[in-house]
Design an enzyme around this catalytic site. Structure first.
Site, mmCIF file in Angstrom:
data_model
loop_
_atom_site.group_PDB
_atom_site.id
_atom_site.type_symbol
_atom_site.label_atom_id
_atom_site.label_comp_id
_atom_site.label_asym_id
_atom_site.label_seq_id
_atom_site.Cartn_x
_atom_site.Cartn_y
_atom_site.Cartn_z
ATOM 1 N N TYR A 87 -8.552 -12.251 -46.605
ATOM 2 C CA TYR A 87 -7.707 -10.954 -46.380
ATOM 3 C C TYR A 87 -9.022 -10.071 -46.667
ATOM 4 O O TYR A 87 -9.924 -9.854 -47.472
ATOM 5 C CB TYR A 87 -6.733 -10.914 -47.618
ATOM 6 C CG TYR A 87 -6.012 -9.417 -47.833
ATOM 7 C CD1 TYR A 87 -5.029 -9.186 -46.709
ATOM 8 C CD2 TYR A 87 -6.507 -8.439 -48.361
ATOM 9 C CE1 TYR A 87 -4.600 -7.990 -46.648
ATOM 10 C CE2 TYR A 87 -5.995 -7.223 -48.318
ATOM 11 C CZ TYR A 87 -4.826 -6.976 -47.607
ATOM 12 O OH TYR A 87 -4.447 -5.688 -47.375
ATOM 13 N N HIS B 165 0.813 -1.323 -0.129
ATOM 14 C CA HIS B 165 -0.085 -0.316 -0.068
ATOM 15 C C HIS B 165 0.726 1.213 0.126
ATOM 16 O O HIS B 165 0.390 2.410 0.399
ATOM 17 C CB HIS B 165 -0.850 0.080 1.163
ATOM 18 C CG HIS B 165 -1.716 -1.052 1.350
ATOM 19 N ND1 HIS B 165 -2.790 -1.475 0.856
ATOM 20 C CD2 HIS B 165 -1.306 -2.386 2.136
ATOM 21 C CE1 HIS B 165 -3.240 -2.808 1.297
ATOM 22 N NE2 HIS B 165 -2.403 -3.299 2.005
ATOM 23 N N GLU C 15 9.588 9.088 -16.845
ATOM 24 C CA GLU C 15 8.124 9.560 -17.165
ATOM 25 C C GLU C 15 7.956 8.952 -18.642
ATOM 26 O O GLU C 15 6.693 8.653 -18.502
ATOM 27 C CB GLU C 15 8.097 10.898 -16.791
ATOM 28 C CG GLU C 15 8.144 11.323 -15.334
ATOM 29 C CD GLU C 15 8.173 12.730 -15.218
ATOM 30 O OE1 GLU C 15 7.426 13.376 -14.249
ATOM 31 O OE2 GLU C 15 9.129 13.178 -15.900
ATOM 32 N N LYS D 112 17.293 21.541 -10.320
ATOM 33 C CA LYS D 112 16.301 20.534 -10.730
ATOM 34 C C LYS D 112 16.883 19.265 -11.622
ATOM 35 O O LYS D 112 17.604 19.834 -12.347
ATOM 36 C CB LYS D 112 14.989 20.958 -11.375
ATOM 37 C CG LYS D 112 14.015 21.505 -10.306
ATOM 38 C CD LYS D 112 12.634 21.434 -10.583
ATOM 39 C CE LYS D 112 11.981 20.289 -10.317
ATOM 40 N NZ LYS D 112 10.797 19.982 -10.554
HETATM 41 N N1 ARG Z 1 -0.921 -2.926 -49.256
HETATM 42 C C1 ARG Z 1 -1.548 -4.276 -49.111
HETATM 43 C C2 ARG Z 1 -1.324 -4.464 -47.681
HETATM 44 O O1 ARG Z 1 -0.529 -4.369 -47.057
HETATM 45 C C3 ARG Z 1 -1.309 -5.455 -49.975
HETATM 46 C C4 ARG Z 1 -2.434 -6.419 -50.052
HETATM 47 C C5 ARG Z 1 -3.029 -6.462 -51.271
HETATM 48 N N2 ARG Z 1 -4.174 -7.473 -51.519
HETATM 49 C C6 ARG Z 1 -5.299 -7.199 -51.878
HETATM 50 N N3 ARG Z 1 -6.012 -8.438 -51.867
HETATM 51 N N4 ARG Z 1 -5.575 -6.261 -52.082
HETATM 52 O O2 ARG Z 1 -2.305 -5.434 -47.053
#
Ligand code: ARG
Length: 443
Positions: A301, A140, A274, A267
């Site tokens: 993706y 504490h 920090e 100082k």
């Molecule tokens: N510039 C993109 C990235 O870094 C590349 C990937 C591109 N792929 C796509 N399916 N558009 O993620």
């Protein structure tokens, strides 16, 4: 469209990894007879030339080319002509991005591991110098029991050892190759994914092409380990800040790792500490940022995933600064033995030793011993005495069972020397821990 779409301003940091993976890819394509070796050699020479150019001249942000991967292919086409187009056979930017980023994070982990090792070495050395220096131990933030400075410092060594474990575990999990997953579904070309995985130092190719292009766990693992490490550094920084403040006066900071005030000449401010504390918040924020980015994405993706890089790059840069600054600060702190000793002796810090003695030598149950010690502390408080100054008569008047007993050593040195349980604060135990830590961290 170009401005929102482009990632080259930040992903150019992947240029080396992208070239390395392209070299591995084209050598495999050639070995598999997918690209003729004459063409492959042109591509290899062109990539080598680009690596030299980038190392010498840096990389221009051509937003029209979107990212570093397109920029490299465009430059390769300028150098060797249309044969450059064969490099992208049987791959996609999706597996390319995933692979080059993995390689980058792997290098980043190796850099952090060596900086962590250096900080551990500094801590062990300071702990060794001050294995028996007495300071107050707190709960504490109230003085609780005396401890040794060596013991206190080695607590941070133990935290960093867990950080090292976490980074090593992240590295192990990361070390599989997405290359050859292509856009998401794999490819009809007769690839040898083991060959590229091997050439890039991965343990194996990833077994599911959808997962290979969409997984960013490795980046989150890195940020998770970095966040926890930054959290430890922040606690350490907070202690330096408190210890260096005048009411404590436990340490003075070196000129090298502190700053002066523009108006108050006396100082010495703990700015670096920090900022370590401050940067830890940004690193943790970056973990959160990528988690939130990923949590809603369907396979495989999506462009959101391009945003995986800035938080990792920033966290890595900040963590690197924090580790170096912390090593520098700890290495150059001057500890004030007298002030720490004085603070360790305050607040009846050896009251537990008195209670323990009542249990051990007078055979009183601990709860009663606790009660008796409380009465002794109140007496001392009222009369302005230290616990060690209390007379045998007074003790006897508090509890008759104490008659004829000789009081134990209630000094702070006596207290720390007595705490010889495994992991305890006594200099004997602390020196054992330091000896094995020295071996562990290569001293
Ligand atoms: N510039 C993109 C990235 O870094 C590349 C990937 C591109 N792929 C796509 N399916 N558009 O993620």
């Amino acid at each position: 469209m170009q401005e929102i779409n482009a990632s080259i301003p930040f992903d150019k940091r992947l240029w080396k990894q992208d070239i390395i993976l392209s070299l591995a890819h084209v050598k495999m394509l050639s070995a598999q007879g997918i690209v003729e070796s004459e063409d492959a050699n042109k591509i290899i020479d062109g990539l080598d030339q680009i690596a030299n150019e980038f190392a010498q001249n840096g990389i221009e942000d051509n937003l029209a080319l979107e990212d570093i991967h397109m920029a490299i292919e465009a430059r390769l086409t300028e150098i060797i002509g249309p044969v450059a187009g064969r490099l992208h056979t049987a791959r996609s930017r999706n597996d390319q991005v995933a692979t080059s980023f993995r390689l980058w994070v792997r290098d980043a982990i190796d850099a952090v591991l060596s900086a962590l090792n250096r900080l551990q070495q500094v801590i062990v050395q300071r702990a060794d110098q001050h294995a028996d220096m007495v300071m107050p131990g707190f709960t504490h933030l109230q003085v609780a029991q005396p401890v040794t400075l060596g013991h206190h410092l080695m607590a941070y060594y133990a935290m960093l050892a867990r950080d090292i474990d976490r980074f090593k575990a992240a590295r192990k999990r990361l070390n599989v190759s997405p290359l050859g997953a292509a856009a998401l579904a794999g490819t009809g070309f007769a690839l040898d994914r083991d060959m590229t995985a091997n050439a890039l130092g991965f343990d194996a190719p990833m077994g599911n092409s959808l997962d290979a292009v969409s997984d960013r766990d490795f980046a989150l693992d890195y940020l998770g380990a970095a966040s926890q490490c930054a959290l430890h550094l922040s606690r350490m920084a907070e202690e330096i800040i408190i210890w260096a403040s005048q009411p404590y006066g436990f340490v003075s900071m070196s000129d090298q790792w502190s700053t002066g005030s523009s108006i108050m000449p006396q100082k010495r401010n703990p700015d670096a500490a920090e900022l370590v504390r401050g940067h830890s918040g940004r690193i943790m924020g970056n973990l959160h940022s990528l988690m939130v980015t990923m949590k809603g994405l369907p396979l495989a993706y999506s462009k959101d995933m391009q945003n995986d890089k800035p938080p990792v790059f920033e966290a890595h840069d900040l963590l690197g600064l924090c580790l170096v600054a912390m090593s520098g600060m700890i290495e150059t702190l001057t500890f004030d033995a007298q002030n720490m000793h004085k603070a360790a002796s305050s607040g009846f810090s050896t009251a537990t030793d008195l209670a323990d003695w009542l249990v051990r030598d007078v055979n009183i149950p601990f709860r009663e011993a606790h009660h008796i010690t409380g009465a002794a502390v109140r007496h001392c408080e009222k009369n302005g005495l230290a616990l060690s100054e209390i007379s045998a008569d007074i003790l006897t008047s508090i509890d008759g069972r104490l008659q004829g007993h000789k009081l134990p050593d209630l000094s702070v040195e006596g207290s720390v020397n007595s705490r010889i349980s495994y992991g305890g604060t006594s200099p004997i135990r602390v020196r054992e821990m330091i000896a094995s830590a020295k071996q562990e961290c290569g001293l």
